[in-house]
Every structure is written in C-alpha cells, then in structure tokens.
Scaffold this motif. Sequence first.
Motif, PDB file in Angstrom:
ATOM      1  N   LEU A 149     -67.838 -21.307  35.390  1.00  0.00           N
ATOM      2  CA  LEU A 149     -68.484 -21.933  36.545  1.00  0.00           C
ATOM      3  C   LEU A 149     -67.619 -21.800  37.790  1.00  0.00           C
ATOM      4  O   LEU A 149     -68.141 -21.657  38.902  1.00  0.00           O
ATOM      5  CB  LEU A 149     -68.784 -23.402  36.243  1.00  0.00           C
ATOM      6  N   GLY A 150     -66.304 -21.863  37.629  1.00  0.00           N
ATOM      7  CA  GLY A 150     -65.420 -21.645  38.767  1.00  0.00           C
ATOM      8  C   GLY A 150     -65.574 -20.252  39.341  1.00  0.00           C
ATOM      9  O   GLY A 150     -65.427 -20.039  40.550  1.00  0.00           O
ATOM     10  N   ALA A 151     -65.888 -19.276  38.471  1.00  0.00           N
ATOM     11  CA  ALA A 151     -66.103 -17.900  38.909  1.00  0.00           C
ATOM     12  C   ALA A 151     -67.523 -17.662  39.407  1.00  0.00           C
ATOM     13  O   ALA A 151     -67.849 -16.532  39.818  1.00  0.00           O
ATOM     14  CB  ALA A 151     -65.790 -16.945  37.758  1.00  0.00           C
ATOM     15  N   GLY A 152     -68.378 -18.689  39.361  1.00  0.00           N
ATOM     16  CA  GLY A 152     -69.763 -18.540  39.813  1.00  0.00           C
ATOM     17  C   GLY A 152     -70.660 -17.815  38.827  1.00  0.00           C
ATOM     18  O   GLY A 152     -71.750 -17.353  39.191  1.00  0.00           O
ATOM     19  N   ASP A 153     -70.231 -17.703  37.560  1.00  0.00           N
ATOM     20  CA  ASP A 153     -70.974 -16.945  36.544  1.00  0.00           C
ATOM     21  C   ASP A 153     -71.782 -17.903  35.670  1.00  0.00           C
ATOM     22  O   ASP A 153     -71.351 -18.281  34.576  1.00  0.00           O
ATOM     23  CB  ASP A 153     -69.990 -16.136  35.702  1.00  0.00           C
ATOM     24  N   THR A 154     -72.978 -18.288  36.128  1.00  0.00           N
ATOM     25  CA  THR A 154     -73.810 -19.207  35.345  1.00  0.00           C
ATOM     26  C   THR A 154     -74.357 -18.532  34.094  1.00  0.00           C
ATOM     27  O   THR A 154     -74.506 -19.180  33.061  1.00  0.00           O
ATOM     28  CB  THR A 154     -74.970 -19.735  36.190  1.00  0.00           C
ATOM     29  N   ALA A 155     -74.634 -17.233  34.187  1.00  0.00           N
ATOM     30  CA  ALA A 155     -75.137 -16.522  33.008  1.00  0.00           C
ATOM     31  C   ALA A 155     -74.078 -16.510  31.913  1.00  0.00           C
ATOM     32  O   ALA A 155     -74.379 -16.711  30.729  1.00  0.00           O
ATOM     33  CB  ALA A 155     -75.540 -15.101  33.373  1.00  0.00           C
ATOM     34  N   GLY A 156     -72.820 -16.285  32.294  1.00  0.00           N
ATOM     35  CA  GLY A 156     -71.742 -16.305  31.317  1.00  0.00           C
ATOM     36  C   GLY A 156     -71.552 -17.678  30.710  1.00  0.00           C
ATOM     37  O   GLY A 156     -71.294 -17.806  29.507  1.00  0.00           O
ATOM     38  N   ALA A 157     -71.694 -18.721  31.539  1.00  0.00           N
ATOM     39  CA  ALA A 157     -71.561 -20.091  31.033  1.00  0.00           C
ATOM     40  C   ALA A 157     -72.660 -20.406  30.026  1.00  0.00           C
ATOM     41  O   ALA A 157     -72.404 -21.019  28.987  1.00  0.00           O
ATOM     42  CB  ALA A 157     -71.595 -21.083  32.186  1.00  0.00           C
ATOM     43  N   ARG A 158     -73.886 -19.989  30.339  1.00  0.00           N
ATOM     44  CA  ARG A 158     -74.994 -20.222  29.398  1.00  0.00           C
ATOM     45  C   ARG A 158     -74.772 -19.469  28.094  1.00  0.00           C
ATOM     46  O   ARG A 158     -74.979 -20.005  27.001  1.00  0.00           O
ATOM     47  CB  ARG A 158     -76.316 -19.771  30.029  1.00  0.00           C
ATOM     48  N   ALA A 159     -74.365 -18.202  28.201  1.00  0.00           N
ATOM     49  CA  ALA A 159     -74.155 -17.394  27.000  1.00  0.00           C
ATOM     50  C   ALA A 159     -73.040 -17.980  26.142  1.00  0.00           C
ATOM     51  O   ALA A 159     -73.154 -18.040  24.910  1.00  0.00           O
ATOM     52  CB  ALA A 159     -73.826 -15.952  27.398  1.00  0.00           C
ATOM     53  N   THR A 194     -58.531 -30.612  32.311  1.00  0.00           N
ATOM     54  CA  THR A 194     -58.935 -29.310  31.773  1.00  0.00           C
ATOM     55  C   THR A 194     -60.054 -28.704  32.601  1.00  0.00           C
ATOM     56  O   THR A 194     -59.996 -27.534  33.014  1.00  0.00           O
ATOM     57  CB  THR A 194     -59.393 -29.445  30.312  1.00  0.00           C
ATOM     58  N   ALA A 195     -61.104 -29.488  32.858  1.00  0.00           N
ATOM     59  CA  ALA A 195     -62.267 -28.979  33.592  1.00  0.00           C
ATOM     60  C   ALA A 195     -61.899 -28.575  35.010  1.00  0.00           C
ATOM     61  O   ALA A 195     -62.290 -27.503  35.493  1.00  0.00           O
ATOM     62  CB  ALA A 195     -63.367 -30.041  33.609  1.00  0.00           C
ATOM     63  N   ALA A 196     -61.138 -29.438  35.698  1.00  0.00           N
ATOM     64  CA  ALA A 196     -60.800 -29.166  37.099  1.00  0.00           C
ATOM     65  C   ALA A 196     -59.909 -27.937  37.233  1.00  0.00           C
ATOM     66  O   ALA A 196     -60.107 -27.098  38.116  1.00  0.00           O
ATOM     67  CB  ALA A 196     -60.124 -30.389  37.707  1.00  0.00           C
ATOM     68  N   VAL A 197     -58.913 -27.822  36.370  1.00  0.00           N
ATOM     69  CA  VAL A 197     -58.004 -26.679  36.417  1.00  0.00           C
ATOM     70  C   VAL A 197     -58.742 -25.392  36.056  1.00  0.00           C
ATOM     71  O   VAL A 197     -58.566 -24.350  36.702  1.00  0.00           O
ATOM     72  CB  VAL A 197     -56.797 -26.900  35.486  1.00  0.00           C
ATOM     73  N   ALA A 198     -59.592 -25.433  35.030  1.00  0.00           N
ATOM     74  CA  ALA A 198     -60.313 -24.236  34.597  1.00  0.00           C
ATOM     75  C   ALA A 198     -61.227 -23.706  35.698  1.00  0.00           C
ATOM     76  O   ALA A 198     -61.385 -22.482  35.848  1.00  0.00           O
ATOM     77  CB  ALA A 198     -61.130 -24.546  33.341  1.00  0.00           C
ATOM     78  N   ARG A 199     -61.849 -24.588  36.466  1.00  0.00           N
ATOM     79  CA  ARG A 199     -62.702 -24.139  37.573  1.00  0.00           C
ATOM     80  C   ARG A 199     -61.896 -23.315  38.581  1.00  0.00           C
ATOM     81  O   ARG A 199     -62.334 -22.271  39.060  1.00  0.00           O
ATOM     82  CB  ARG A 199     -63.339 -25.336  38.277  1.00  0.00           C
ATOM     83  N   ARG A 200     -60.725 -23.791  38.919  1.00  0.00           N
ATOM     84  CA  ARG A 200     -59.905 -23.075  39.892  1.00  0.00           C
ATOM     85  C   ARG A 200     -59.367 -21.775  39.324  1.00  0.00           C
ATOM     86  O   ARG A 200     -59.187 -20.795  40.059  1.00  0.00           O
ATOM     87  CB  ARG A 200     -58.776 -23.992  40.370  1.00  0.00           C
ATOM     88  N   VAL A 201     -59.111 -21.755  38.016  1.00  0.00           N
ATOM     89  CA  VAL A 201     -58.719 -20.497  37.374  1.00  0.00           C
ATOM     90  C   VAL A 201     -59.861 -19.492  37.482  1.00  0.00           C
ATOM     91  O   VAL A 201     -59.646 -18.317  37.804  1.00  0.00           O
ATOM     92  CB  VAL A 201     -58.341 -20.740  35.899  1.00  0.00           C
ATOM     93  N   GLY A 202     -61.082 -19.949  37.213  1.00  0.00           N
ATOM     94  CA  GLY A 202     -62.233 -19.065  37.332  1.00  0.00           C
ATOM     95  C   GLY A 202     -62.433 -18.547  38.739  1.00  0.00           C
ATOM     96  O   GLY A 202     -62.872 -17.406  38.946  1.00  0.00           O
ATOM     97  N   ALA A 203     -62.100 -19.385  39.725  1.00  0.00           N
ATOM     98  CA  ALA A 203     -62.232 -18.973  41.122  1.00  0.00           C
ATOM     99  C   ALA A 203     -61.083 -18.074  41.568  1.00  0.00           C
ATOM    100  O   ALA A 203     -61.073 -17.594  42.713  1.00  0.00           O
ATOM    101  CB  ALA A 203     -62.285 -20.212  42.021  1.00  0.00           C
ATOM    102  N   GLY A 204     -60.094 -17.854  40.695  1.00  0.00           N
ATOM    103  CA  GLY A 204     -58.985 -16.976  41.015  1.00  0.00           C
ATOM    104  C   GLY A 204     -57.901 -17.602  41.861  1.00  0.00           C
ATOM    105  O   GLY A 204     -57.091 -16.890  42.460  1.00  0.00           O
ATOM    106  N   ASP A 205     -57.843 -18.934  41.910  1.00  0.00           N
ATOM    107  CA  ASP A 205     -56.867 -19.629  42.747  1.00  0.00           C
ATOM    108  C   ASP A 205     -55.893 -20.390  41.849  1.00  0.00           C
ATOM    109  O   ASP A 205     -56.012 -21.602  41.644  1.00  0.00           O
ATOM    110  CB  ASP A 205     -57.582 -20.586  43.703  1.00  0.00           C
ATOM    111  N   LEU A 206     -54.901 -19.680  41.309  1.00  0.00           N
ATOM    112  CA  LEU A 206     -53.945 -20.298  40.392  1.00  0.00           C
ATOM    113  C   LEU A 206     -53.074 -21.354  41.071  1.00  0.00           C
ATOM    114  O   LEU A 206     -52.790 -22.399  40.461  1.00  0.00           O
ATOM    115  CB  LEU A 206     -53.079 -19.227  39.742  1.00  0.00           C
ATOM    116  N   PRO A 207     -52.606 -21.142  42.303  1.00  0.00           N
ATOM    117  CA  PRO A 207     -51.827 -22.212  42.940  1.00  0.00           C
ATOM    118  C   PRO A 207     -52.601 -23.525  43.039  1.00  0.00           C
ATOM    119  O   PRO A 207     -52.043 -24.598  42.771  1.00  0.00           O
ATOM    120  CB  PRO A 207     -51.513 -21.642  44.330  1.00  0.00           C
ATOM    121  N   ALA A 208     -53.887 -23.448  43.413  1.00  0.00           N
ATOM    122  CA  ALA A 208     -54.704 -24.663  43.500  1.00  0.00           C
ATOM    123  C   ALA A 208     -54.934 -25.261  42.116  1.00  0.00           C
ATOM    124  O   ALA A 208     -55.003 -26.490  41.965  1.00  0.00           O
ATOM    125  CB  ALA A 208     -56.046 -24.356  44.168  1.00  0.00           C
TER     126      ALA A 208
END
Length: 445
Positions: A301-311, A76-90
């Motif tokens: 976190l995959g999208a680089g949004d630490t503020a969103g993760a904290r919120a 779950t964690a690994a896939v969600a990071r790549r989704v946040g980064a916008g890389d669905l194939p990865a």
Amino acid sequence: MSQAPAPPRPGRRHDREIVSLAVPAFGALVAEPLFVMADSAIIGHLGTPQLAGLGIAAALLMTAVNVFVFLAYATTAAVARRVGAGDLPAAIRQGMDGIWLALLLGAAAVAVALPAAPWLVGLLGASGTSAPYAVTYLRISALGIPAMLVVLAATGVLRGLQNTRTPLHIAVGGFTANAALNALLVYGAGLGIAGSAWGTVIAQCGMAAAYLTVVVRGARRHGASLRPDAAGIRACARAGAPLLVRTLSLRAILVIATAVAARLGDAEVAAHQIVLTLWSLLAFALDAIAIAGQAITGRYLGAGDTAGARAACRRMVQWGVASGVVLGLLLVLARPLLLPLFTADEAVHGLLLPALLVVALVQPVSGVVFVLDGVLMGAGDGPYLAWAMLATLAVFAPLALAVPALGGGLTALWWVMGLMMAVRLVTLGLRAASGRWLVTGAVRG
C-alpha cells in the motif's frame, strides 16, 4: 537459441515472502513464553510459595506487556508503508517515534507498578505465604517494563523493514541469557526469587540494547534523526489507540471465558486452562502468518500497489486455511499424547477430549481470522478493528455467561469460543471484501 527463464508466478513470489517473514517470526513469538517457562522451572525448585508468587507476578507482567502490544503492530504498519514508498529515512524516523513512545509508556507503567505492587498482587488473590514473593518479583521485574516495551516497538520497526530474522536472533539470545542469569543469581548468588527477577530484567535490557543498536545504525546510515519528535510520538499514540481497544476487548473475552469455566467447577477450570494453553500455542503459528501480512500489506500500500495488496491477501488467506487444517489435524492426532503431559486426573481428561475437538475444528476459521487481522493491521485499519472486536465482545459475553445458567459445560463454552471466531471471520471478511482498507500512500490519511 536459449529462452530466458519464465518469471516466477505471483503465487510463488508471495509464498516466498510469507515463508521468509513468517518462519522467523514464529521462532521469536515462541521465545516469549519460554522466558516464563525457564523462570518457572528454576523457581519451582525453591518451593511452592515461591512458584505461586512467580505465577501471580508473571500474570500481571504479561498482561501489561500484552496490553501494549499495539506498539509492535502500529509501528510495523507505519514503517512498512514508508518502505513501500521508497523512503527509508522516514521509515526509520517513524520507528524511532514508536520507540520513544514505548519509553514514555514504560516509565509511566513503572511509576504505577512499584507502589501498587501489593494491591495488584492482592487483587489476584495471592495467599499470605505467596504474596511476599509475588510483590518482590513484581517490583524488581517492573523495572524491566520500559525495556520490554522498547523490544515491542523495535520489533515492529524491523518487521516493517521486512526483517524478521534479527528479532529471532535477539529473542534466542535473550532467552539463553535469561536462563543462565536466573540459574546463576537464584542458586549461585543465593538471591532466590529476587535473583530470577533481576536475571529477567538484565536479559530484557540486553535485548532492548541489541534492538536499539540495530535501529540506530540504520538511522545513521540513512541520515534519520534520533531525537524525540512530539508530533511523531502523538501520531504513533493516535495510531495505536484503536489497537489498544482491540487488544483490551480480546483480553476481556479471554477473562470472561476463564471466569465462566471457574463457575462450572474445579475440574472444568483446570481443563479450560489446558485447552487455553494449547489454543494459545496454535495461535503463535497462525500469528506468524499475520505478522507477515502486516509487513507485506503495508509495503504494497505504501508503494500504491492495491492489486499486489489484494493478491497477497488472497494468498495469505489460502495459507491461513491450509495452516488451520494442518494444525487441527495435528491436535486431533496428538490428543492421546498431550493429555498425560498435563494431568493424570481422568475427570479432567474426560472434559478435555471434546473441548479439544472443538478447538481442532475451529482452526481453519482461526487461520483466516488471524490472516485478515494482520492484513487490516498492515493497512492501518485500526479503527475498524477496534469496532469489530467490540462487536465480537458484545456477542460473546452474554452467550458465554449463559452457559452455566443453561446447564452447559466446558464443551459448550468452547463452542461459544468457536462462535466468537466465526463472528470475527464475518466482520473481518466483510471488511476485506469491501476494499475500503486499500488506502495507498506513505501515510494513511
């Protein structure tokens, strides 16, 4: 001149995300114990030795599956990071690595379970009359372990893709098929307990096939490879190893608690089993929020949004507290109705009442613990979670073992369980406050 509608407040946006992920996740989680309940209801009419054999074999199978639950969490964690980064194939490629790891672990588990079945059944103290049924059920149902582990890993893939509805639909279909097959094979075909085991294996394989169909379609749509990748499989194993340590430590805590209750007396261990069953049921509701935490945190976190993760973390903590308060109140109000459902023994009732009150009081703490556990899993903070749970075990074990020596009873044991949750609250809360889990990127470094 009309004004544009105001954008939704961040809290409400997070609420919609949490609800959309947590509610279906709760339904899928509840389906797991329903499998065992359906088998028990059908086998129970064959006789007490058969039911006892099922209980022993099911306990061994559930332990094996729970040990490998890291397949869902880490994926779950690994896939969600790549989704946040916008890389669905990865993201899907990462999920396939987790599924291949599940198949390898499942094959190894079958290779161990088949020859070791009599020894494992004897280890749990099966009687001479129930042991043959337990061995039969265990050997047949062990053939479904690879499918069970694939279901775990594929569930993690879909959760990471922010999809908890498909796992709910597959879980409902699997439960329905399992109940129908069990009735057909046990009674219609006259296979007895073997029919129940085969029905479960077929249902699990059907669920695995359904998951694989969804994942393979996604892989083809996004051009992701389906072939096993040794480096990717090793990476999944490394990410899952700390979560395996965490899970084993938690299982050790539950085993120690049951062993201590057994030393207190028959009435105490009977009451403890009922309390533990209700505690586990409440945990499903709280774990659903934790699953939402895994998926949402990894994506931010995959999208680089630490503020969103904290919120999102802050909002989910609020959900955890509120859910814990509601569940605690419901448990207190439902106590008079729940007790007769489990036993008519007044001695057990007397032990249950104060122990359940302790469980109710601890629910708000449990809500926060489950949420923070999920958030840190979503962040890929497995090594810290492993060390934190080992530390919790180190605190819990001597205190629990001291309960009988100091003349304490079941209520004292459950106060120690409450203290265990408080220790987890401290360790997880300090980590969440430190911000060290806020590591961004498609892959946690």
